[in-house]
Design an enzyme around this catalytic site. Structure first.
Site, mmCIF file in Angstrom:
data_model
loop_
_atom_site.group_PDB
_atom_site.id
_atom_site.type_symbol
_atom_site.label_atom_id
_atom_site.label_comp_id
_atom_site.label_asym_id
_atom_site.label_seq_id
_atom_site.Cartn_x
_atom_site.Cartn_y
_atom_site.Cartn_z
ATOM 1 N N ASP A 75 0.904 -1.059 0.009
ATOM 2 C CA ASP A 75 -0.096 -0.140 -0.027
ATOM 3 C C ASP A 75 1.080 1.335 -0.064
ATOM 4 O O ASP A 75 1.538 1.265 1.164
ATOM 5 C CB ASP A 75 -0.972 -0.054 1.302
ATOM 6 N N TYR A 165 -8.658 14.627 -5.801
ATOM 7 C CA TYR A 165 -7.878 14.072 -6.774
ATOM 8 C C TYR A 165 -7.038 15.323 -7.597
ATOM 9 O O TYR A 165 -5.915 14.988 -8.080
ATOM 10 C CB TYR A 165 -8.647 13.311 -7.577
HETATM 11 P P1 NAP Z 1 -6.577 1.317 -12.290
HETATM 12 O O1 NAP Z 1 -6.848 0.488 -13.378
HETATM 13 O O2 NAP Z 1 -7.566 1.677 -11.203
HETATM 14 O O3 NAP Z 1 -5.145 0.713 -11.536
HETATM 15 C C1 NAP Z 1 -4.594 1.456 -10.349
HETATM 16 C C2 NAP Z 1 -4.096 0.288 -9.714
HETATM 17 O O4 NAP Z 1 -3.506 1.107 -8.596
HETATM 18 C C3 NAP Z 1 -4.947 -0.520 -9.365
HETATM 19 O O5 NAP Z 1 -4.375 -1.878 -9.597
HETATM 20 C C4 NAP Z 1 -5.354 -0.498 -7.770
HETATM 21 O O6 NAP Z 1 -5.523 -1.564 -6.842
HETATM 22 C C5 NAP Z 1 -3.661 -0.025 -7.472
HETATM 23 N N1 NAP Z 1 -3.904 0.640 -5.860
HETATM 24 C C6 NAP Z 1 -4.969 1.922 -5.721
HETATM 25 N N2 NAP Z 1 -4.303 2.335 -4.497
HETATM 26 C C7 NAP Z 1 -3.289 1.716 -3.989
HETATM 27 C C8 NAP Z 1 -2.299 1.834 -3.051
HETATM 28 N N3 NAP Z 1 -2.792 2.430 -2.141
HETATM 29 N N4 NAP Z 1 -1.122 1.263 -2.993
HETATM 30 C C9 NAP Z 1 -0.776 0.376 -4.260
HETATM 31 N N5 NAP Z 1 -1.603 0.129 -5.375
HETATM 32 C C10 NAP Z 1 -2.732 0.805 -5.224
HETATM 33 O O7 NAP Z 1 -6.264 2.934 -13.057
HETATM 34 P P2 NAP Z 1 -5.535 3.457 -14.253
HETATM 35 O O8 NAP Z 1 -6.398 4.129 -14.975
HETATM 36 O O9 NAP Z 1 -4.335 2.575 -14.621
HETATM 37 O O10 NAP Z 1 -4.653 4.658 -13.491
HETATM 38 C C11 NAP Z 1 -3.207 4.264 -13.002
HETATM 39 C C12 NAP Z 1 -2.859 5.805 -12.851
HETATM 40 O O11 NAP Z 1 -2.814 6.657 -14.081
HETATM 41 C C13 NAP Z 1 -3.330 6.634 -11.753
HETATM 42 O O12 NAP Z 1 -2.311 7.296 -10.800
HETATM 43 C C14 NAP Z 1 -4.398 7.599 -12.270
HETATM 44 O O13 NAP Z 1 -4.601 8.470 -11.464
HETATM 45 C C15 NAP Z 1 -3.655 7.822 -13.560
HETATM 46 N N6 NAP Z 1 -4.649 8.376 -14.490
HETATM 47 C C16 NAP Z 1 -5.407 7.439 -15.212
HETATM 48 C C17 NAP Z 1 -6.232 8.058 -16.336
HETATM 49 C C18 NAP Z 1 -7.282 7.101 -16.989
HETATM 50 O O14 NAP Z 1 -7.880 7.886 -17.754
HETATM 51 N N7 NAP Z 1 -7.266 5.806 -16.792
HETATM 52 C C19 NAP Z 1 -6.094 9.232 -16.806
HETATM 53 C C20 NAP Z 1 -5.215 10.227 -15.880
HETATM 54 C C21 NAP Z 1 -4.625 9.622 -14.977
HETATM 55 P P3 NAP Z 1 -7.084 -1.708 -6.706
HETATM 56 O O15 NAP Z 1 -7.738 -2.044 -7.977
HETATM 57 O O16 NAP Z 1 -7.018 -3.056 -5.826
HETATM 58 O O17 NAP Z 1 -7.728 -0.772 -5.901
#
Ligand code: NAP
Length: 257
Positions: A75, A165
């Site tokens: 975490d 956020y």
């Molecule tokens: P995602 O598919 O939800 O993946 C995020 C991963 O991080 C999940 O495996 C989640 O685990 C894990 N996580 C959450 N809290 C955590 C913690 N405290 N410690 C360790 N791992 C943790 O999201 P994503 O879209 O790939 O996003 C990845 C990054 O890109 C994030 O920082 C997000 O803000 C950024 N981002 C995404 C987008 C988009 O459109 N997708 C756009 C801008 C920025 P759980 O599933 O078990 O919670």
């Protein structure tokens, strides 16, 4: 051929002999990034909340060509777990070259309903989690190492209901700048990517997207592999003179009126 494999097939193996930690590596952008590094020869540490999912992701990373892939339950908002993750990495692989601070989460509430605890939860993961890894990196990474922080276009423009956020992601760009200044003396580079809309569970489960508060033109939705390629570039020696940058990776969405 998958997106990850296609992108990697075009890229040289820039990470052979290197060790990379990717946080939030079990899903979405983190998973694609871990697979990209693996396909370019890196040993990959996959840090995530759920060890089973991180383990499955590690198998995919090995299939993509990584000499080793190690799933770790971590975490990122817990200082002790971050320290243990880095110590375990050093113990297993003997060094650390790249950290990708990708783990992130969002809350959806109007400002009137936000409690201090909502802020602590989001800032704890999206900002402090990255800080804990940057600090460990500064202590333990080899010169020539690189840290990439995954921010968001919400650092620059935003929508209603996501104040913590947006603030955390803006602060992460600021932390990137500060860490880049201090990292230079240590031979470490620190940069950020600002993803736009990327096809991941986080995007599709976003209540603002579901309700239509945030409308996304399908032409401006990228794939996780698009982010992975940008992150790998910033982490690689190809970007050796790129320091403190905030690279928008959004297919041009921010520029559109
Ligand atoms: P995602 O598919 O939800 O993946 C995020 C991963 O991080 C999940 O495996 C989640 O685990 C894990 N996580 C959450 N809290 C955590 C913690 N405290 N410690 C360790 N791992 C943790 O999201 P994503 O879209 O790939 O996003 C990845 C990054 O890109 C994030 O920082 C997000 O803000 C950024 N981002 C995404 C987008 C988009 O459109 N997708 C756009 C801008 C920025 P759980 O599933 O078990 O919670």
């Amino acid at each position: 051929m998958s997106d990850v494999a296609q992108t990697a097939a075009r890229a040289p193996s820039r990470f052979t002999g290197k060790t990379v930690i990717v946080t939030g590596a079990a899903s979405g952008i983190g998973l694609a990034t871990a697979r990209h590094f693996g396909s370019e020869g890196a040993r990959v540490v996959l840090a995530d909340l759920d060890l089973d999912r991180a383990g499955q992701a590690a198998e995919a990373v090995k299939t993509d060509g990584a000499p080793d892939a190690w799933p770790v339950r971590c975490d990122v908002s817990d200082e002790g777990q971050v320290r243990a993750c880095v110590a375990g990495t050093l113990g297993r692989f003997g060094g650390l070259d790249v950290i990708v601070n990708n783990a992130g989460l969002m809350t959806f509430k109007p400002i009137l309903e936000l409690e201090a605890e909502d802020w602590r939860r989001v800032l704890g993961v999206d900002l402090l989690g990255a800080f804990f890894f940057v600090r460990e990196g500064f202590e333990h990474m080899r010169p020539g190492g690189s840290i990439v922080n995954v921010s968001s276009i919400h650092a620059v423009e935003t929508s209603p209901l996501v104040a913590p956020y947006a603030a955390a992601k803006a602060a992460l760009v600021s932390l990137t700048r500060s860490a880049a200044l201090e990292g230079k003396a240590r031979g470490l580079r620190v940069n950020a990517v600002l993803p736009g809309a990327i096809e991941t569970p986080m995007l599709r489960e976003n209540p603002n997207v579901k309700s239509g508060v945030e409308v996304i033109d399908p032409n401006f939705v990228g794939q996780p592999a698009d982010l992975a390629a940008a992150i790998a570039f910033l982490a690689s020696d190809d970007a050796r003179f790129v320091q403190g940058a905030a690279l928008v990776v959004d297919g041009g969405r921010l520029d559109r009126l």
